[in-house]
Design a protein around this motif. Structure first.
Motif, PDB file in Angstrom:
ATOM      1  N   LEU A  28     -39.069  30.900  22.190  1.00 32.86           N
ATOM      2  CA  LEU A  28     -39.006  29.569  22.784  1.00 32.86           C
ATOM      3  C   LEU A  28     -38.548  29.704  24.227  1.00 32.86           C
ATOM      4  O   LEU A  28     -37.578  30.421  24.521  1.00 32.86           O
ATOM      5  N   THR A  29     -39.231  29.025  25.132  1.00 34.03           N
ATOM      6  CA  THR A  29     -38.772  28.958  26.512  1.00 34.03           C
ATOM      7  C   THR A  29     -37.627  27.955  26.602  1.00 34.03           C
ATOM      8  O   THR A  29     -37.347  27.197  25.671  1.00 34.03           O
ATOM      9  N   TRP A  30     -36.971  27.940  27.752  1.00 39.41           N
ATOM     10  CA  TRP A  30     -35.888  26.974  27.935  1.00 39.41           C
ATOM     11  C   TRP A  30     -36.410  25.540  27.864  1.00 39.41           C
ATOM     12  O   TRP A  30     -35.735  24.659  27.312  1.00 39.41           O
ATOM     13  N   SER A  31     -37.599  25.297  28.386  1.00 42.77           N
ATOM     14  CA  SER A  31     -38.168  23.948  28.312  1.00 42.77           C
ATOM     15  C   SER A  31     -38.455  23.556  26.868  1.00 42.77           C
ATOM     16  O   SER A  31     -38.191  22.423  26.450  1.00 42.77           O
ATOM     17  N   GLU A  32     -38.992  24.495  26.094  1.00 42.21           N
ATOM     18  CA  GLU A  32     -39.279  24.204  24.682  1.00 42.21           C
ATOM     19  C   GLU A  32     -38.004  23.991  23.887  1.00 42.21           C
ATOM     20  O   GLU A  32     -37.923  23.093  23.029  1.00 42.21           O
ATOM     21  N   LEU A  33     -36.989  24.805  24.158  1.00 43.57           N
ATOM     22  CA  LEU A  33     -35.718  24.627  23.472  1.00 43.57           C
ATOM     23  C   LEU A  33     -35.098  23.283  23.820  1.00 43.57           C
ATOM     24  O   LEU A  33     -34.630  22.551  22.934  1.00 43.57           O
ATOM     25  N   ASP A  34     -35.123  22.926  25.094  1.00 43.77           N
ATOM     26  CA  ASP A  34     -34.563  21.650  25.537  1.00 43.77           C
ATOM     27  C   ASP A  34     -35.292  20.481  24.874  1.00 43.77           C
ATOM     28  O   ASP A  34     -34.671  19.500  24.450  1.00 43.77           O
ATOM     29  N   ARG A  35     -36.604  20.595  24.743  1.00 46.34           N
ATOM     30  CA  ARG A  35     -37.399  19.546  24.115  1.00 46.34           C
ATOM     31  C   ARG A  35     -37.016  19.387  22.644  1.00 46.34           C
ATOM     32  O   ARG A  35     -36.847  18.261  22.148  1.00 46.34           O
ATOM     33  N   ARG A  36     -36.881  20.480  21.948  1.00 45.66           N
ATOM     34  CA  ARG A  36     -36.518  20.410  20.527  1.00 45.66           C
ATOM     35  C   ARG A  36     -35.112  19.820  20.350  1.00 45.66           C
ATOM     36  O   ARG A  36     -34.854  19.106  19.383  1.00 45.66           O
ATOM     37  N   VAL A  37     -34.216  20.135  21.268  1.00 46.51           N
ATOM     38  CA  VAL A  37     -32.873  19.564  21.204  1.00 46.51           C
ATOM     39  C   VAL A  37     -32.936  18.052  21.356  1.00 46.51           C
ATOM     40  O   VAL A  37     -32.272  17.302  20.621  1.00 46.51           O
ATOM     41  N   ASP A  38     -33.749  17.575  22.301  1.00 47.24           N
ATOM     42  CA  ASP A  38     -33.926  16.131  22.486  1.00 47.24           C
ATOM     43  C   ASP A  38     -34.439  15.460  21.215  1.00 47.24           C
ATOM     44  O   ASP A  38     -33.943  14.409  20.798  1.00 47.24           O
ATOM     45  N   VAL A  39     -35.457  16.050  20.603  1.00 43.18           N
ATOM     46  CA  VAL A  39     -36.064  15.460  19.402  1.00 43.18           C
ATOM     47  C   VAL A  39     -35.038  15.352  18.288  1.00 43.18           C
ATOM     48  O   VAL A  39     -34.918  14.307  17.626  1.00 43.18           O
ATOM     49  N   LEU A  40     -34.271  16.414  18.055  1.00 44.45           N
ATOM     50  CA  LEU A  40     -33.287  16.372  16.977  1.00 44.45           C
ATOM     51  C   LEU A  40     -32.145  15.422  17.318  1.00 44.45           C
ATOM     52  O   LEU A  40     -31.623  14.727  16.431  1.00 44.45           O
ATOM     53  N   ALA A  41     -31.754  15.358  18.592  1.00 43.77           N
ATOM     54  CA  ALA A  41     -30.697  14.420  18.988  1.00 43.77           C
ATOM     55  C   ALA A  41     -31.102  12.990  18.653  1.00 43.77           C
ATOM     56  O   ALA A  41     -30.304  12.212  18.118  1.00 43.77           O
ATOM     57  N   HIS A  42     -32.338  12.628  18.955  1.00 43.82           N
ATOM     58  CA  HIS A  42     -32.836  11.288  18.620  1.00 43.82           C
ATOM     59  C   HIS A  42     -32.850  11.077  17.108  1.00 43.82           C
ATOM     60  O   HIS A  42     -32.493   9.997  16.608  1.00 43.82           O
ATOM     61  N   HIS A  43     -33.265  12.085  16.384  1.00 42.08           N
ATOM     62  CA  HIS A  43     -33.339  11.948  14.923  1.00 42.08           C
ATOM     63  C   HIS A  43     -31.938  11.762  14.332  1.00 42.08           C
ATOM     64  O   HIS A  43     -31.746  10.922  13.425  1.00 42.08           O
ATOM     65  N   LEU A  44     -30.976  12.523  14.823  1.00 38.89           N
ATOM     66  CA  LEU A  44     -29.609  12.356  14.340  1.00 38.89           C
ATOM     67  C   LEU A  44     -29.079  10.960  14.678  1.00 38.89           C
ATOM     68  O   LEU A  44     -28.423  10.314  13.842  1.00 38.89           O
ATOM     69  N   ALA A  45     -29.375  10.502  15.887  1.00 35.72           N
ATOM     70  CA  ALA A  45     -28.923   9.166  16.277  1.00 35.72           C
ATOM     71  C   ALA A  45     -29.552   8.085  15.398  1.00 35.72           C
ATOM     72  O   ALA A  45     -28.905   7.073  15.084  1.00 35.72           O
ATOM     73  N   SER A  46     -30.815   8.306  14.970  1.00 41.02           N
ATOM     74  CA  SER A  46     -31.483   7.325  14.098  1.00 41.02           C
ATOM     75  C   SER A  46     -30.823   7.251  12.721  1.00 41.02           C
ATOM     76  O   SER A  46     -30.997   6.262  11.997  1.00 41.02           O
ATOM     77  N   LEU A  47     -30.058   8.291  12.371  1.00 42.08           N
ATOM     78  CA  LEU A  47     -29.316   8.315  11.105  1.00 42.08           C
ATOM     79  C   LEU A  47     -27.890   7.801  11.298  1.00 42.08           C
ATOM     80  O   LEU A  47     -27.039   7.964  10.418  1.00 42.08           O
ATOM     81  N   ASP A  48     -27.643   7.202  12.465  1.00 40.59           N
ATOM     82  CA  ASP A  48     -26.319   6.664  12.816  1.00 40.59           C
ATOM     83  C   ASP A  48     -25.261   7.750  12.934  1.00 40.59           C
ATOM     84  O   ASP A  48     -24.073   7.516  12.688  1.00 40.59           O
ATOM     85  N   VAL A  49     -25.681   8.948  13.306  1.00 35.02           N
ATOM     86  CA  VAL A  49     -24.739  10.025  13.604  1.00 35.02           C
ATOM     87  C   VAL A  49     -24.443   9.976  15.092  1.00 35.02           C
ATOM     88  O   VAL A  49     -25.362   9.943  15.921  1.00 35.02           O
ATOM     89  N   GLY A  50     -23.170   9.947  15.431  1.00 35.95           N
ATOM     90  CA  GLY A  50     -22.823   9.823  16.840  1.00 35.95           C
ATOM     91  C   GLY A  50     -21.543  10.523  17.198  1.00 35.95           C
ATOM     92  O   GLY A  50     -21.114  11.479  16.525  1.00 35.95           O
ATOM     93  N   ALA A  51     -20.897  10.037  18.247  1.00 42.94           N
ATOM     94  CA  ALA A  51     -19.716  10.695  18.797  1.00 42.94           C
ATOM     95  C   ALA A  51     -18.634  10.863  17.741  1.00 42.94           C
ATOM     96  O   ALA A  51     -18.274   9.913  17.040  1.00 42.94           O
ATOM     97  N   GLY A  52     -18.128  12.088  17.627  1.00 46.61           N
ATOM     98  CA  GLY A  52     -17.041  12.376  16.715  1.00 46.61           C
ATOM     99  C   GLY A  52     -17.456  12.669  15.287  1.00 46.61           C
ATOM    100  O   GLY A  52     -16.643  13.170  14.495  1.00 46.61           O
TER     101      GLY A  52
END
Length: 499
Positions: A28-52
């Protein structure tokens, strides 16, 4: 610039097409890794997972492990890596103790997860969304906020959950960048499981410096040699038993190691003979010292000092160190063995939900590690063992690590662990559990080797000679409780080999 995830975003902007992580043939390039991190961050947020909230991760070393780590940071959550060798009961305890909001897991652990009966959502690797929007929200976490909850290995007791700030791994990675000169030109091959503190050190150091991390989900000597040669690796990082297995492998003499400028090791005592053998092959083997409670930081040995065989270095760049008498806290002079105290920004915030244990370990800003060490006249330190492993024989102190260092160099000894067992005559006696090498082993020769290098009271009074590997934790440390139980059973059965 808040949290370790920021490094991924920055390197994606600076060198987006460069390799960030390689695992089992996929890069994975840095751009691809960064993209995958964004996708999972959104998915976690959609499950109401957040700060703390606590995000658990039960995976072998793989790109998705890194994605989970940085996605948790990106939404301000606390990352909780879980031991890949956990049983269902152990996983249940860890998940409940941490209060997980969600678990990201590899499908190979489906049986363990089912047996644990966890009442939290599980995100299986193959079910992650492939696409999604960029994460453009302001991350609620800062460097000072809680970022990591790490379970100790439990090598000497029940695992505890250690709470660290986001900044803890910023400061530990600075040793790699400034002392070991990690840079974006580096390629590191590492078989260290990412779920342990040493693995996280590697992952965050390479993310900080922008180098390529080449992961090995399982250690295999031929694969390690192949990856070092094919990726033209500049760095290698493995626990001592891995370094020894490479040294003992038939390919050691002929493998192309010319690209390696440094090999690093730690998590267990390192024999001077092992360090010397690597240096003779043209690769400095640098050991260090740290604990889960100090985010893996404490002492650092630069490449230029790798000829200080048996030493773990000087205090890390951002660590203060004292060696004290465990009973009084009095600072001891060079040459005297005492308990290691650490202070610095990488030290834990405390044990999760254990205020009494936290108060016992953190006193006046200092972390009482429970580890024993001494300094020489030049300020280089050597680990002598853990205070709980101290053997008192005939009223005299014996430090297992010192005896193990010597016995590692004895003829026929492939591996060794030293423990104490009760003795009517001495109070405790020194027992060496020795794994014999392929050429065989003679106890008399091992004892003669020890007597030429150790005071008589430090030499083993008895031996257990075996062909099976020593019991170790998943992080590569000797499972001291298992070894001591083996010695106690042998003493009770009368099967110890007396010296």
């Amino acid at each position: 610039m808040q949290g370790v995830h920021w490094w991924v975003r920055k390197w994606a902007a600076i060198q987006g097409n460069s390799a960030a992580v390689t695992c089992e043939g996929e890069t994975l390039t840095w751009s691809e890794l960064d993209r995958r991190v964004d996708v999972l961050a959104h998915h976690l947020a959609s499950l109401d997972v957040g700060a703390g909230d606590r995000v658990g991760c039960l995976m072998p070393s793989c790109a998705e492990f890194l994605v989970t780590l940085h996605a948790a940071s990106r939404i301000g959550a606390i990352f909780v890596p879980l031991n890949i060798r956990y049983t269902a009961r152990e996983l249940q305890f860890a998940a409940r103790h941490a209060g997980l909001a969600v678990l990201a897991a590899d499908e190979n652990f489906a049986g363990v997860v089912a047996g644990a009966g966890l009442a939290v959502p599980t995100l299986w690797r193959t079910d992650w969304p492939a696409e999604g929007p960029r994460w453009d929200r302001e991350t609620p976490a800062g460097w000072d906020d809680d970022g990591f909850l790490l379970f100790t290995s439990g090598s000497t007791g029940t695992p505890r959950a250690v709470l660290h700030s986001q900044a803890a791994f910023l400061w530990t990675s600075m040793d790699a960048v400034l002392i070991h000169r990690f840079s974006r030109d580096d390629v590191m091959v590492s078989p260290l499981p990412l779920c342990f503190t040493g693995g996280l050190n590697v992952a965050t150091a390479l993310a900080h410096c922008g180098g390529e991390l080449v992961l090995m989900p399982a250690f295999d000597e031929d694969t390690a040699f192949d990856l070092i040669e094919s990726r033209r690796a500049t760095l290698f990082h493995g626990v001592p038993v891995m370094c020894q297995r490479l040294l003992d492998h038939p390919r050691w003499a002929t493998a192309d190691l010319s690209s390696l400028r440094l090999a690093r090791t730690g998590a267990a005592p390192v024999s001077g003979g092992l360090m010397q053998a690597w240096l003779q092959r043209g690769v400095p083997l640098s050991q260090g010292y740290g604990s889960t409670e100090s985010a893996g930081s404490g002492f650092t040995l630069p490449a230029e000092d790798a000829n200080r065989f048996g030493k773990c270095g000087r205090p890390s760049l951002y660590a203060e160190v004292r060696i004290v008498a465990p009973e009084t806290g009095e600072t001891l002079p060079a040459g005297e063995v005492g308990e290691v105290l650490l202070r610095g920004p990488q030290v834990m915030r405390g044990y999760w939900k254990e205020p009494e244990a936290t108060a016992a370990a953190l006193r006046d800003g200092w972390l009482w590690t429970g580890d024993l060490a001494f300094a020489d006249d030049e300020g280089f330190y050597e680990i002598a063992g853990r205070s709980k492993e101290l053997i008192i024989t005939g009223g005299l102190n014996v430090y297992p690590a010192e005896v193990e260092h010597v016995l590692h160099g004895a003829p026929g000894v492939q591996d060794v662990a030293v423990v104490g067992v009760p003795s009517d005559r001495w109070g405790e006696e020194v027992v060496a559990v020795v794994v014999r090498g392929p050429g065989g082993l003679a106890v008399g020769e091992v004892l003669a080797h020890a007597r030429g290098r150790l005071a008589g009271y430090k030499c083993p009074k008895s031996f257990i000679v075996r062909d099976e590997p020593l019991s170790r934790t998943a992080s590569g440390k000797i499972a001291t409780s298992d070894i001591r139980q083996l010695a106690l059973e042998a003493a009770s059965a009368g099967t110890l080999v007396r010296s």
